[in-house]
Write a protein that holds these residues in place. Sequence first.
Motif, PDB file in Angstrom:
ATOM      1  N   ARG A 269     -29.180 -64.760  -6.663  1.00 23.75           N
ATOM      2  CA  ARG A 269     -30.864 -64.698  -6.879  1.00 23.75           C
ATOM      3  C   ARG A 269     -31.291 -65.884  -7.446  1.00 23.75           C
ATOM      4  O   ARG A 269     -32.456 -66.262  -6.824  1.00 23.75           O
ATOM      5  CB  ARG A 269     -30.400 -63.481  -8.249  1.00 23.75           C
TER       6      ARG A 269
ATOM      7  N   SER B  45     -30.058 -62.615   2.076  1.00 21.28           N
ATOM      8  CA  SER B  45     -30.965 -62.740   3.662  1.00 21.28           C
ATOM      9  C   SER B  45     -31.970 -64.270   3.319  1.00 21.28           C
ATOM     10  O   SER B  45     -31.670 -65.267   4.525  1.00 21.28           O
ATOM     11  CB  SER B  45     -32.490 -61.651   3.466  1.00 21.28           C
TER      12      SER B  45
ATOM     13  N   ALA C 292     -30.336 -58.625  -1.956  1.00 17.63           N
ATOM     14  CA  ALA C 292     -30.235 -58.428  -0.470  1.00 17.63           C
ATOM     15  C   ALA C 292     -31.430 -59.338  -0.187  1.00 17.63           C
ATOM     16  O   ALA C 292     -31.033 -60.328   1.300  1.00 17.63           O
ATOM     17  CB  ALA C 292     -31.188 -56.990  -1.206  1.00 17.63           C
ATOM     18  N   GLU C 293     -32.431 -59.419  -1.145  1.00 17.35           N
ATOM     19  CA  GLU C 293     -33.522 -60.806  -0.606  1.00 17.35           C
ATOM     20  C   GLU C 293     -32.531 -62.278  -0.328  1.00 17.35           C
ATOM     21  O   GLU C 293     -32.629 -62.488   0.132  1.00 17.35           O
ATOM     22  CB  GLU C 293     -34.976 -61.158  -1.714  1.00 17.35           C
TER      23      GLU C 293
ATOM     24  N   HIS D   6     -21.374 -53.567   3.321  1.00 16.55           N
ATOM     25  CA  HIS D   6     -22.780 -54.007   4.395  1.00 16.55           C
ATOM     26  C   HIS D   6     -23.809 -53.363   2.980  1.00 16.55           C
ATOM     27  O   HIS D   6     -24.850 -53.312   3.136  1.00 16.55           O
ATOM     28  CB  HIS D   6     -23.340 -53.479   5.450  1.00 16.55           C
ATOM     29  N   TYR D   7     -23.746 -52.351   2.104  1.00 14.14           N
ATOM     30  CA  TYR D   7     -24.143 -52.062   0.587  1.00 14.14           C
ATOM     31  C   TYR D   7     -24.102 -53.491  -0.058  1.00 14.14           C
ATOM     32  O   TYR D   7     -23.413 -53.805  -1.155  1.00 14.14           O
ATOM     33  CB  TYR D   7     -23.863 -50.781   0.188  1.00 14.14           C
ATOM     34  N   LEU D   8     -25.423 -53.931   0.065  1.00 13.58           N
ATOM     35  CA  LEU D   8     -25.708 -55.176  -0.951  1.00 13.58           C
ATOM     36  C   LEU D   8     -25.619 -54.670  -2.058  1.00 13.58           C
ATOM     37  O   LEU D   8     -25.304 -55.035  -3.590  1.00 13.58           O
ATOM     38  CB  LEU D   8     -26.774 -55.958  -0.656  1.00 13.58           C
ATOM     39  N   GLU D   9     -26.454 -53.223  -2.554  1.00 10.20           N
ATOM     40  CA  GLU D   9     -26.146 -53.031  -4.216  1.00 10.20           C
ATOM     41  C   GLU D   9     -25.131 -52.583  -4.883  1.00 10.20           C
ATOM     42  O   GLU D   9     -24.941 -52.426  -5.598  1.00 10.20           O
ATOM     43  CB  GLU D   9     -27.249 -51.628  -4.173  1.00 10.20           C
TER      44      GLU D   9
ATOM     45  N   GLU E 173     -23.596 -56.156  -5.786  1.00  8.47           N
ATOM     46  CA  GLU E 173     -24.414 -56.267  -6.822  1.00  8.47           C
ATOM     47  C   GLU E 173     -24.398 -55.336  -8.097  1.00  8.47           C
ATOM     48  O   GLU E 173     -23.748 -56.371  -9.411  1.00  8.47           O
ATOM     49  CB  GLU E 173     -25.395 -55.690  -6.667  1.00  8.47           C
TER      50      GLU E 173
END
Length: 304
Positions: A220, A291, A287-288, A190-193, A196
């Motif tokens: 992206r 989403s 994250a963007e 759940h940690y998108l970083e 990434e």
Amino acid sequence: MNKHATVVAGLAGAVKRYGAVTALDGLDLMLHRGELVALLGPNGAGKSTTIALLLGLVRADAGRVELFGVDPQDLAARRRIGVMLQAAFLPSTLTVAELLRLTMSYYPAPRALEETVSMAGVGDLLGRRYTKLSSGQQRRVQFAMAVCGRPELLFLDEPTVGMDVDARQKLWTSIRQLVAEGCAVVLTTHYLEEAEALAQRVVVLAKGRMLSDGSVDALRSRVSQARIRCVTDLDADAVAGWPQVAMAERDRGYLLVRTDAAEQVVRRLLDADPALAELEVLRAGLAEAFSEITRDSTTEQEAA
């Protein structure tokens, strides 16, 4: 991704139902040696079911599931994988060293204890009982247990939950080392970083179907908006009314702007305020993108 890379596991047209709920709806997914795949999606997307099928914990209702070219329940194939799930129920009386030695005994050619300990950063925990450790320390031990058998395919389900920043960074380093050695890694987080930072490939699921499969940069690129941040006296509401500006707001002394025409908006900002300072233009992050893709999918399904 090298299209000719060795496939270590895969699903083809996989369908799995739990009563009236379809958890997977014809999923195709190939995993390759030396590749870290981040498997992302909202709750109920099918991530856990995908992993359970590949581990042989459940059977598909339709389609094909293979692990190293054979049935996932084949013992020889299972000895070539490592698994770190969200929940682990381990003997309460054993120390960390005893747990690791026990786990190593299940594999034909395990790593040396010293190597495993170093990779997981658990050298200070060997003499302690597992049940007396903090949640972050337990996660480090679970990682050690997952890698001690020299897996060719490693499943990491939310691996860094409960870890502090330093422990998380050290684990990331070890994961990168494993991938460099040729290990395939499937990561859910759940940690998108985290995705990434680590993933060469991101697969996004929603309601049992694949929405996207590609690199972080490719994901992206599906989001056209950029973010602009600057220090200016311009009124946020006024900027929000400009053409091609999707959003403008104040945040801790900065003006934040979202737009799909960054170059034109930056020029207008500079024309409107020659004293504008600390200008930054950032493309959409994972994250963007995540989403937007999952939101679009939900909207399409609700409209259908």
